[in-house]
Design a protein around this motif. Structure first.
Motif, PDB file in Angstrom:
ATOM      1  N   SER A 120      -2.675   1.823   8.567  1.00 53.24           N
ATOM      2  CA  SER A 120      -3.444   1.268  10.012  1.00 53.24           C
ATOM      3  C   SER A 120      -4.969   1.601  10.057  1.00 53.24           C
ATOM      4  O   SER A 120      -5.418   0.958  10.985  1.00 53.24           O
ATOM      5  CB  SER A 120      -2.489   2.140  10.962  1.00 53.24           C
ATOM      6  OG  SER A 120      -1.429   2.712  10.507  1.00 53.24           O
ATOM      7  N   LEU A 121      -5.408   2.513   9.284  1.00 51.72           N
ATOM      8  CA  LEU A 121      -6.816   2.824   9.489  1.00 51.72           C
ATOM      9  C   LEU A 121      -7.468   1.703   8.774  1.00 51.72           C
ATOM     10  O   LEU A 121      -8.332   1.166   9.425  1.00 51.72           O
ATOM     11  CB  LEU A 121      -7.090   4.191   8.761  1.00 51.72           C
ATOM     12  CG  LEU A 121      -8.544   4.670   9.069  1.00 51.72           C
ATOM     13  CD1 LEU A 121      -8.901   4.574  10.579  1.00 51.72           C
ATOM     14  CD2 LEU A 121      -8.736   6.001   8.415  1.00 51.72           C
TER      15      LEU A 121
ATOM     16  N   ARG B 123       0.806  -1.323   0.153  1.00 52.10           N
ATOM     17  CA  ARG B 123       0.079  -0.155  -0.208  1.00 52.10           C
ATOM     18  C   ARG B 123       0.860   1.234  -0.099  1.00 52.10           C
ATOM     19  O   ARG B 123       2.006   1.130  -0.161  1.00 52.10           O
ATOM     20  CB  ARG B 123      -1.016   0.054   0.972  1.00 52.10           C
ATOM     21  CG  ARG B 123      -2.023  -1.046   0.901  1.00 52.10           C
ATOM     22  CD  ARG B 123      -3.402  -0.464   1.207  1.00 52.10           C
ATOM     23  NE  ARG B 123      -4.456  -1.322   1.378  1.00 52.10           N
ATOM     24  CZ  ARG B 123      -4.672  -2.397   1.987  1.00 52.10           C
ATOM     25  NH1 ARG B 123      -3.875  -2.891   3.195  1.00 52.10           N
ATOM     26  NH2 ARG B 123      -5.743  -3.283   1.981  1.00 52.10           N
ATOM     27  N   VAL B 124       0.246   2.398   0.186  1.00 56.28           N
ATOM     28  CA  VAL B 124       0.913   3.628  -0.191  1.00 56.28           C
ATOM     29  C   VAL B 124       1.349   4.303   1.072  1.00 56.28           C
ATOM     30  O   VAL B 124       2.269   5.384   0.942  1.00 56.28           O
ATOM     31  CB  VAL B 124      -0.015   4.400  -1.196  1.00 56.28           C
ATOM     32  CG1 VAL B 124       0.400   3.953  -2.501  1.00 56.28           C
ATOM     33  CG2 VAL B 124      -1.343   4.294  -0.770  1.00 56.28           C
ATOM     34  N   SER B 125       0.587   4.299   2.209  1.00 57.31           N
ATOM     35  CA  SER B 125       0.913   5.215   3.163  1.00 57.31           C
ATOM     36  C   SER B 125       0.595   4.666   4.625  1.00 57.31           C
ATOM     37  O   SER B 125      -0.525   3.700   4.670  1.00 57.31           O
ATOM     38  CB  SER B 125       0.024   6.413   3.113  1.00 57.31           C
ATOM     39  OG  SER B 125      -0.490   6.699   4.575  1.00 57.31           O
ATOM     40  N   PRO B 126       1.680   4.426   5.590  1.00 63.14           N
ATOM     41  CA  PRO B 126       1.602   3.575   6.914  1.00 63.14           C
ATOM     42  C   PRO B 126       0.229   4.062   7.503  1.00 63.14           C
ATOM     43  O   PRO B 126      -0.499   3.169   8.195  1.00 63.14           O
ATOM     44  CB  PRO B 126       2.801   3.926   7.676  1.00 63.14           C
ATOM     45  CG  PRO B 126       3.528   4.572   6.563  1.00 63.14           C
ATOM     46  CD  PRO B 126       2.840   5.100   5.470  1.00 63.14           C
ATOM     47  N   LEU B 127      -0.004   5.382   7.583  1.00 70.23           N
ATOM     48  CA  LEU B 127      -1.439   5.787   8.386  1.00 70.23           C
ATOM     49  C   LEU B 127      -2.540   5.252   7.558  1.00 70.23           C
ATOM     50  O   LEU B 127      -3.597   4.729   8.338  1.00 70.23           O
ATOM     51  CB  LEU B 127      -1.168   7.355   8.355  1.00 70.23           C
ATOM     52  CG  LEU B 127      -2.188   7.936   9.508  1.00 70.23           C
ATOM     53  CD1 LEU B 127      -1.907   7.533  10.712  1.00 70.23           C
ATOM     54  CD2 LEU B 127      -1.708   9.506   9.709  1.00 70.23           C
ATOM     55  N   VAL B 128      -2.758   5.133   6.239  1.00 68.61           N
ATOM     56  CA  VAL B 128      -3.958   4.783   5.720  1.00 68.61           C
ATOM     57  C   VAL B 128      -4.054   3.514   5.983  1.00 68.61           C
ATOM     58  O   VAL B 128      -5.068   2.808   6.106  1.00 68.61           O
ATOM     59  CB  VAL B 128      -3.812   5.102   4.084  1.00 68.61           C
ATOM     60  CG1 VAL B 128      -4.975   4.481   3.417  1.00 68.61           C
ATOM     61  CG2 VAL B 128      -3.800   6.485   3.943  1.00 68.61           C
TER      62      VAL B 128
END
Lengths: 205, 205
Positions: free
Chosen positions: A10-11, A3-8
């Motif tokens: 984790s959500l 995927r493209v972003s750790p925060l996205v």
């Protein structure tokens, strides 16, 4: 999945703690909030943490509430002498929707299940028995689910309160559900419907 | 529906901002978290507010990321000369899962739709055209959805970049999907599959 972003990521992961939500739905929820509904998402985040931090069980009926006693237990219009015993809070919601019952509740949050280490203590039965013994209580309605575990739990409760003087103990009627076609109703339900049949009065039917 | 606690009610209400979640599912989610999964719920609340506050669009490809440039745009192993244009972030997830494409992306976050006031500006096309004109870009792959709006958007983009020298513009092949039975494939897809048919080489099939 790359995927493209750790925060996205984790959500998407975090949403999967919700019942019935798998990776695909979690992804859809995440993108929906980010793309179209940031404000509603922020409200959800705030309400969720507020509720989880402040909501606990009502000290009388064990329903979820952020106050010591819930709105049903403190409502002066409700009949405090009747206690309806149910397995879960969603049962309360279902009964409230029917507008048929005006008493109070006691929520077990489960049923007796020795295999899962759930005994009388986990269900708060001590508290229920205390309320049953009180002079203010005239009727206990056993409304556990019509399953083996539910019936067992009701039996256990009945055994412990049946000797209390002037206390009426009832259980919900078993029978053919509204709109149910006899052809498709199971044998056990038909047996209950027959044994519980009622004499018609001229004003009825 | 009469309920028991304002805070529980607001949480049930708040969950309904999620796609595909109605009053019943929202109630189930609320009770599930309160009854069995408080910790996961708190993690969800925190991650949600963190993500909504920090995640924005990548300044190059417009995918969601909490940094200026996303992990794809900064990945040195990806081929920066290829740009795949898609309508939404979920398309990126689908393409990434196939492991077929190693270039970069450009996310439109929608398609041209004059009736909804969505024009080239809302889709960030100015930025895409700039990237297309750059010497570093050798190919633009138009991968919008195979719908009327998607095709229209691709056409519009094509018209604006077709004259750029030494830029290859391609679109995804249309044809029979893997596992698709001809009997159930629609007429349009069969037409595309015929007109796009390929000569077999001895090493293939």
């Amino acid at each position: 999945m790359s995927r493209v972003s750790p925060l996205v990521d984790s959500l998407i992961e975090a949403f999967q703690c919700l019942p019935g939500v798998g990776p695909k739905s979690a992804q859809r929820m995440t993108l929906h909030l980010l793309e179209r509904n940031k404000n509603a998402g922020l409200v959800l985040a705030e309400t969720l943490s507020l509720a989880l931090e402040n909501v606990d069980k009502c000290s009388s009926c064990r329903i979820f509430t952020e106050t010591e006693l819930c709105q049903i237990c403190t409502n002066e219009k409700r009949n405090k002498s009747q206690i309806c015993v149910v397995e879960s809070v969603s049962d309360v919601f279902a009964i409230e929707q029917s507008n048929e019952f005006n008493g109070t509740y006691f929520i077990l949050h489960g049923h007796l299940s020795p295999i899962d280490d759930i005994g009388p203590e986990e269900l708060g039965l001590e508290k229920l028995f205390l309320r049953a013994k009180s002079q203010d209580t005239s009727e206990i309605i056993l409304a556990t689910n019509s399953t083996l575990e539910g019936e067992t739990t009701s039996h256990f409760i009945y055994d412990n309160i049946k000797d209390i003087e002037s206390l009426k103990v009832t259980k919900l009627a078993r029978g053919v559900p509204l709109g149910g076609e006899l052809e498709y109703v199971d044998r056990g339900t038909i047996m209950h419907a027959f044994s519980g049949r009622q004499t018609l009065k001229p004003t009825e039917l």
